[in-house]
Scaffold this active site. Structure first.
Site, mmCIF file in Angstrom:
data_model
loop_
_atom_site.group_PDB
_atom_site.id
_atom_site.type_symbol
_atom_site.label_atom_id
_atom_site.label_comp_id
_atom_site.label_asym_id
_atom_site.label_seq_id
_atom_site.Cartn_x
_atom_site.Cartn_y
_atom_site.Cartn_z
ATOM 1 N N SER A 183 0.928 -1.183 -0.083
ATOM 2 C CA SER A 183 0.014 -0.052 0.103
ATOM 3 C C SER A 183 0.874 1.228 -0.015
ATOM 4 O O SER A 183 2.092 1.168 0.335
ATOM 5 C CB SER A 183 -0.854 0.129 1.094
ATOM 6 O OG SER A 183 -1.316 1.279 1.563
ATOM 7 N N TYR A 240 -3.144 -0.381 10.084
ATOM 8 C CA TYR A 240 -2.832 -0.846 8.641
ATOM 9 C C TYR A 240 -1.523 -0.291 8.112
ATOM 10 O O TYR A 240 -0.730 -1.163 7.522
ATOM 11 C CB TYR A 240 -3.932 -0.252 7.856
ATOM 12 C CG TYR A 240 -4.208 -0.406 6.476
ATOM 13 C CD1 TYR A 240 -4.651 -1.589 6.153
ATOM 14 C CD2 TYR A 240 -3.618 0.529 5.573
ATOM 15 C CE1 TYR A 240 -4.702 -1.778 4.684
ATOM 16 C CE2 TYR A 240 -3.673 0.415 4.317
ATOM 17 C CZ TYR A 240 -4.181 -0.677 3.850
ATOM 18 O OH TYR A 240 -4.501 -1.023 2.347
#
Length: 261
Positions: free
Chosen positions: A144, A157
């Site tokens: 990501s 995350y």
């Protein structure tokens, strides 16, 4: 184009029942791969397989939790027996919990780490054993932009995706001698069903993303297909430990003023 062919290759895509995982799976299928899809929700699996089959793709689904090493081992053995081996592993399954760090529960933090970081480790370790025996394999970890950047309310995350970037590099270091390439893809902001409610004119976040992205738009799910096929194919046989950020240029810039062309 033979360099990019995935004919006679079996691709295991975790979380390939929806969203970006489904888009990457479809790209691999178009390149010739047989799809082996994992998920945890029966209805999503049923819908995904119906879509794949409607397109004429060779696809089969398996319902299990990638964070459960015993269950995962059982299913990897089953998949290997039924498919005849796993040549490509895409560690796509993931979750996000948006909560300020000051109030996030340890339980929620651990769950995100478990799915987004431990899950890819479990699956990579299981599948790499047969790849080492075969002296060939491709592992693609879906990282990501949060592998590189921080953002409010996504501490778990970001920690998981930052860890996944480094896990990618370490696995590449250990397994390259076995002709296994371990790389990652870092998606930017994409037009999916999850982002649809905010992708409207006048929404501050929509305007922020468009102004922050040099390409001037959200990514389309199919924009990930080329990177996935490249990293899954012989075209990337000397690429190892790299993260390809498919983000329209966000990580390359500090952004632009709202009045700048």
């Amino acid at each position: 184009m033979e360099l990019f062919s995935l004919k006679n290759k079996n691709a295991l895509i975790t979380g390939g029942t929806h969203g970006l995982g489904m888009a990457m799976a479809e790209a691999l299928a178009i390149a010739g791969a047989k799809l082996l899809i994992t998920g945890t929700t029966p209805q999503k699996m049923e819908d995904a397989l119906a879509y794949y089959h409607s397109k004429g793709y060779d696809a089969k689904g398996y319902l299990f939790d990638v964070t459960d090493e015993n269950e995962a081992a059982k299913y990897v053995d089953l998949i290997t027996e039924e498919a005849g081996g796993i040549h490509i592993l895409v560690n796509n399954a993931g979750i996000i919990k948006r909560e300020p760090a000051i109030s996030m529960s340890v339980t929620d933090f651990r769950r995100v780490i478990d799915v987004d970081l431990v899950g890819p480790f479990v699956m990579s370790q299981l599948v790499a054993k047969q790849m080492i025996e075969r002296n060939e394999g491709k592992i693609i970890n879906i990282c990501s932009m949060m592998s590189e950047l921080g953002r409010n309310s996504v501490s778990a995350y970001a920690a998981a995706k930052g860890g996944l970037k480094m896990l990618t590099r370490n696995l590449a270091t250990e397994w390259a001698k076995h002709n296994i390439q371990v790389n990652g893809i870092g998606p930017g902001y994409f037009a999916t069903s999850q982002t649809e409610p905010i992708r409207v004119d006048g929404n501050p976040f929509n305007e922020f993303i468009i102004s922050r992205t040099p390409a001037g738009r959200w990514g389309n799910p199919e924009d990930l297909g080329g990177a996935a096929v490249f990293l899954a194919s012989a075209a990337s046989n000397f690429v190892n430990g790299q993260i390809i950020y498919v983000d329209g240029g966000i990580l390359a810039t500090i952004g632009k003023p709202s009045n700048e062309d």
